[in-house]
Design a protein around this motif. Structure first.
Motif, PDB file in Angstrom:
ATOM      1  N   ASN A  58      64.592  47.176  32.098  1.00 23.20           N
ATOM      2  CA  ASN A  58      65.552  48.235  32.430  1.00 23.20           C
ATOM      3  C   ASN A  58      66.129  48.095  33.831  1.00 23.20           C
ATOM      4  N   GLY A  59      65.651  47.088  34.562  1.00 20.87           N
ATOM      5  CA  GLY A  59      66.170  46.852  35.910  1.00 20.87           C
ATOM      6  C   GLY A  59      67.274  45.811  35.905  1.00 20.87           C
ATOM      7  N   LYS A  60      67.705  45.432  37.085  1.00 23.52           N
ATOM      8  CA  LYS A  60      68.758  44.423  37.200  1.00 23.52           C
ATOM      9  C   LYS A  60      68.217  43.053  36.810  1.00 23.52           C
ATOM     10  N   LYS A  61      69.081  42.262  36.183  1.00 22.80           N
ATOM     11  CA  LYS A  61      68.707  40.899  35.825  1.00 22.80           C
ATOM     12  C   LYS A  61      69.613  39.934  36.573  1.00 22.80           C
ATOM     13  N   PHE A  62      69.168  38.709  36.701  1.00 26.46           N
ATOM     14  CA  PHE A  62      70.062  37.673  37.227  1.00 26.46           C
ATOM     15  C   PHE A  62      69.703  36.327  36.614  1.00 26.46           C
ATOM     16  N   TYR A  63      70.758  35.506  36.453  1.00 25.46           N
ATOM     17  CA  TYR A  63      70.601  34.161  35.916  1.00 25.46           C
ATOM     18  C   TYR A  63      70.397  33.204  37.083  1.00 25.46           C
ATOM     19  N   GLN A  64      69.455  32.315  36.949  1.00 21.49           N
ATOM     20  CA  GLN A  64      69.191  31.372  38.029  1.00 21.49           C
ATOM     21  C   GLN A  64      69.040  29.966  37.469  1.00 21.49           C
ATOM     22  N   LYS A  65      69.959  29.098  37.868  1.00 20.25           N
ATOM     23  CA  LYS A  65      69.889  27.696  37.455  1.00 20.25           C
ATOM     24  C   LYS A  65      69.192  26.856  38.509  1.00 20.25           C
ATOM     25  N   ASP A  66      69.522  27.099  39.768  1.00 21.30           N
ATOM     26  CA  ASP A  66      68.973  26.329  40.877  1.00 21.30           C
ATOM     27  C   ASP A  66      67.536  26.751  41.169  1.00 21.30           C
ATOM     28  N   ALA A  67      66.634  25.802  41.229  1.00 16.85           N
ATOM     29  CA  ALA A  67      65.258  26.115  41.612  1.00 16.85           C
ATOM     30  C   ALA A  67      65.230  26.506  43.087  1.00 16.85           C
ATOM     31  N   PRO A  68      64.701  27.666  43.434  1.00 17.71           N
ATOM     32  CA  PRO A  68      64.644  28.079  44.840  1.00 17.71           C
ATOM     33  C   PRO A  68      63.798  27.119  45.677  1.00 17.71           C
ATOM     34  N   ASP A  69      64.070  27.089  46.964  1.00 17.78           N
ATOM     35  CA  ASP A  69      63.337  26.192  47.862  1.00 17.78           C
ATOM     36  C   ASP A  69      61.843  26.470  47.877  1.00 17.78           C
ATOM     37  N   TYR A  70      61.477  27.736  47.611  1.00 15.29           N
ATOM     38  CA  TYR A  70      60.061  28.084  47.696  1.00 15.29           C
ATOM     39  C   TYR A  70      59.268  27.687  46.452  1.00 15.29           C
ATOM     40  N   PHE A  71      59.943  27.196  45.412  1.00 20.28           N
ATOM     41  CA  PHE A  71      59.191  26.737  44.236  1.00 20.28           C
ATOM     42  C   PHE A  71      58.304  25.561  44.643  1.00 20.28           C
ATOM     43  N   PRO A  72      57.071  25.514  44.159  1.00 17.02           N
ATOM     44  CA  PRO A  72      56.146  24.448  44.579  1.00 17.02           C
ATOM     45  C   PRO A  72      56.600  23.061  44.139  1.00 17.02           C
ATOM     46  N   ASP A  73      56.145  22.069  44.877  1.00 12.11           N
ATOM     47  CA  ASP A  73      56.532  20.682  44.598  1.00 12.11           C
ATOM     48  C   ASP A  73      56.039  20.206  43.238  1.00 12.11           C
ATOM     49  N   TRP A  74      54.952  20.799  42.728  1.00  8.09           N
ATOM     50  CA  TRP A  74      54.404  20.321  41.450  1.00  8.09           C
ATOM     51  C   TRP A  74      55.240  20.747  40.246  1.00  8.09           C
ATOM     52  N   ILE A  75      56.207  21.628  40.454  1.00  9.12           N
ATOM     53  CA  ILE A  75      57.143  21.948  39.372  1.00  9.12           C
ATOM     54  C   ILE A  75      58.246  20.888  39.377  1.00  9.12           C
ATOM     55  N   GLU A  76      58.434  20.235  38.235  1.00  4.80           N
ATOM     56  CA  GLU A  76      59.440  19.173  38.151  1.00  4.80           C
ATOM     57  C   GLU A  76      60.852  19.757  38.200  1.00  4.80           C
ATOM     58  N   LYS A  77      61.752  19.047  38.853  1.00  6.27           N
ATOM     59  CA  LYS A  77      63.163  19.450  38.911  1.00  6.27           C
ATOM     60  C   LYS A  77      64.053  18.268  38.554  1.00  6.27           C
ATOM     61  N   LYS A  78      65.260  18.589  38.136  1.00  7.62           N
ATOM     62  CA  LYS A  78      66.252  17.568  37.814  1.00  7.62           C
ATOM     63  C   LYS A  78      67.568  17.958  38.473  1.00  7.62           C
ATOM     64  N   GLN A  79      68.045  17.083  39.356  1.00  7.15           N
ATOM     65  CA  GLN A  79      69.310  17.359  40.027  1.00  7.15           C
ATOM     66  C   GLN A  79      70.462  16.913  39.122  1.00  7.15           C
ATOM     67  N   VAL A  80      71.365  17.843  38.835  1.00  8.64           N
ATOM     68  CA  VAL A  80      72.473  17.588  37.916  1.00  8.64           C
ATOM     69  C   VAL A  80      73.788  17.784  38.665  1.00  8.64           C
ATOM     70  N   LYS A  81      74.679  16.810  38.517  1.00  6.70           N
ATOM     71  CA  LYS A  81      75.983  16.907  39.163  1.00  6.70           C
ATOM     72  C   LYS A  81      76.916  17.761  38.309  1.00  6.70           C
TER      73      LYS A  81
END
Length: 304
Positions: A58-81
Motif C-alpha cells: 500500500n506504500g510507494k513503489k519504484f522500479y530499479q534496474k541499476d544495482a545500487p552501489d551498496y549492493f555487496p560484491d558477491w551479488i553478480e551484475k551485468k553491465q548492459v549498454k
C-alpha cells in the motif's frame, strides 16, 4: 540470516507488507528463501529488474534496474549498454543468498529478461500475455487453449502455461537462441493477428485499451530487448500475496482456477504433491524456422 558462508543482515522483519493478510516483510523473505531451489532455474543468468515496495503493497513503489552501489560484491551484475549510450548495471540472481538479499530490499516482484546475460540480443523465450478486459477468467482459459492449438498442435511449438498472479495467463515458447528480439516479436505479432482475424469477437491486438472492448488482449510487446516479464513463482504486490504459477495444460479444466489461485500460503502444498511443470522448459527449446514455414502455409491456405 546465514545462507551458505554468507551472513545477510535482515532489517524490519515485522514491517507489514500485506496488511489485509498480516503478512510481514519477514514472511516475504522466508518465502523466497524456501522457494529458492524452484525459482532459481527460471531466473538465473537473466538481467533482473527490481520492483521495490519499502513500505509494503500500500506504500510507494519504484522500479530499479541499476544495482545500487551498496549492493555487496558477491551479488553478480551485468553491465548492459543502452540505446542512448548509457549503461545499466543489472542484478543477476543466481543463488539463494542473492534472492534473500533482494527480498530484504523489499523487492516483492522480480521481473526478468527473456534473454540471458551471454546472448542478450537473442531471446530463449517467446511470450504471449493474455490480458482480460474483465473478471471472466473463463474467457482467458478459452484464449489460452485457442493459442495452444495453433502453437502446439499446428506449428509443433512447445507451449508452457503460467498464471500471472495478477489478472491473466502467460504462454511461453522456449526457443533456441538463434533469432533476434525483432524477429521473435514479429512472429508473435503475426500469430496474434492471425488469431484475432479468426476470432474477431473474442481476441484483439489493439494496443489502446479503449479499442479492446471486452475482448482478450494478445500482448506480445514484452518480446523486445530490455523488456521484462514476471518471474515464475514471483510474488505479486496484491492482497493475498498471489504467486505467478506454472501450470500443466489440463489444469485449465479446473472450474475454480483463476489467475490468483496460488499464493505464498498454498504454493508449497502444491509443490509438495506436484513437480514444477516448467522444470524441463530449457530442454524443450526449438528453432523457430520450421514453425515459421508451417505458419506461412496455414496463413496462405486461410487466405485462399
Amino acid at each position: 540470516m546465514k545462507i551458505g558462508n554468507l551472513d545477510i543482515e535482515i532489517s524490519n522483519r515485522e514491517k507489514m507488507f500485506f496488511p489485509e493478510q498480516k503478512y510481514t516483510k519477514g514472511d516475504l523473505i522466508d518465502y523466497y528463501e524456501k522457494i529458492a531451489d524452484v525459482i532459481l532455474p527460471h531466473i538465473e543468468s537473466r538481467p533482473l529488474t527490481m520492483i521495490r515496495f519499502p513500505d509494503g503493497i500500500n506504500g510507494k513503489k519504484f522500479y530499479q534496474k541499476d544495482a545500487p552501489d551498496y549492493f555487496p560484491d558477491w551479488i553478480e551484475k551485468k553491465q548492459v549498454k543502452n540505446q542512448d549510450d548509457t549503461t545499466t548495471n543489472y542484478v543477476i540472481c543466481n543463488d539463494k543468498a542473492s534472492l534473500v538479499y533482494l527480498a530484504n530490499q523489499a523487492c516483492i516482484t522480480p521481473h526478468i529478461w527473456l534473454s540471458k546475460k551471454d546472448k542478450l540480443n537473442f531471446p530463449d523465450r517467446m511470450i504471449f500475455d493474455l490480458d482480460p478486459a474483465d473478471k471472466d477468467f473463463s474467457k482467458v482459459k478459452w484464449a489460452a487453449v485457442t493459442l495452444k492449438k495453433l502453437l502446439q498442435d499446428q506449428l509443433s511449438l512447445p507451449a508452457f502455461l503460467m498464471t500471472t498472479g495478477s489478472k491473466g495467463l502467460h504462454i511461453v515458447v522456449p526457443l533456441k537462441r538463434e533469432k533476434s528480439f525483432d524477429e521473435v516479436r514479429h512472429f508473435a505479432q503475426q500469430i496474434s493477428v492471425y488469431l484475432e482475424n479468426k476470432n474477431p469477437d473474442d481476441l484483439t491486438t489493439a494496443i489502446r485499451k479503449n479499442k479492446r472492448g471486452d475482448k482478450i488482449y494478445l500482448d506480445v510487446a514484452r518480446n523486445a530487448f530490455a523488456q521484462t516479464t514476471v518471474a515464475p513463482y514471483a510474488v505479486r504486490p496484491l492482497n493475498g500475496a498471489p504467486v505467478a504459477t506454472p501450470l500443466d495444460w489440463n489444469e485449465l479444466e479446473k472450474q475454480d482456477l483463476h489467475s490468483q489461485s496460488y499464493t505464498i500460503q498454498n504454493i508449497f502444498k502444491r509443490l509438495g504433491s506436484k513437480k514444477d511443470p516448467w522444470r524441463k522448459i530449457e530442454d524443450a527449446a526449438v528453432s523457430m524456422d520450421k514453425a515459421f514455414r508451417k505458419f506461412n502455409e496455414i496463413k496462405d491456405v486461410g487466405q485462399d
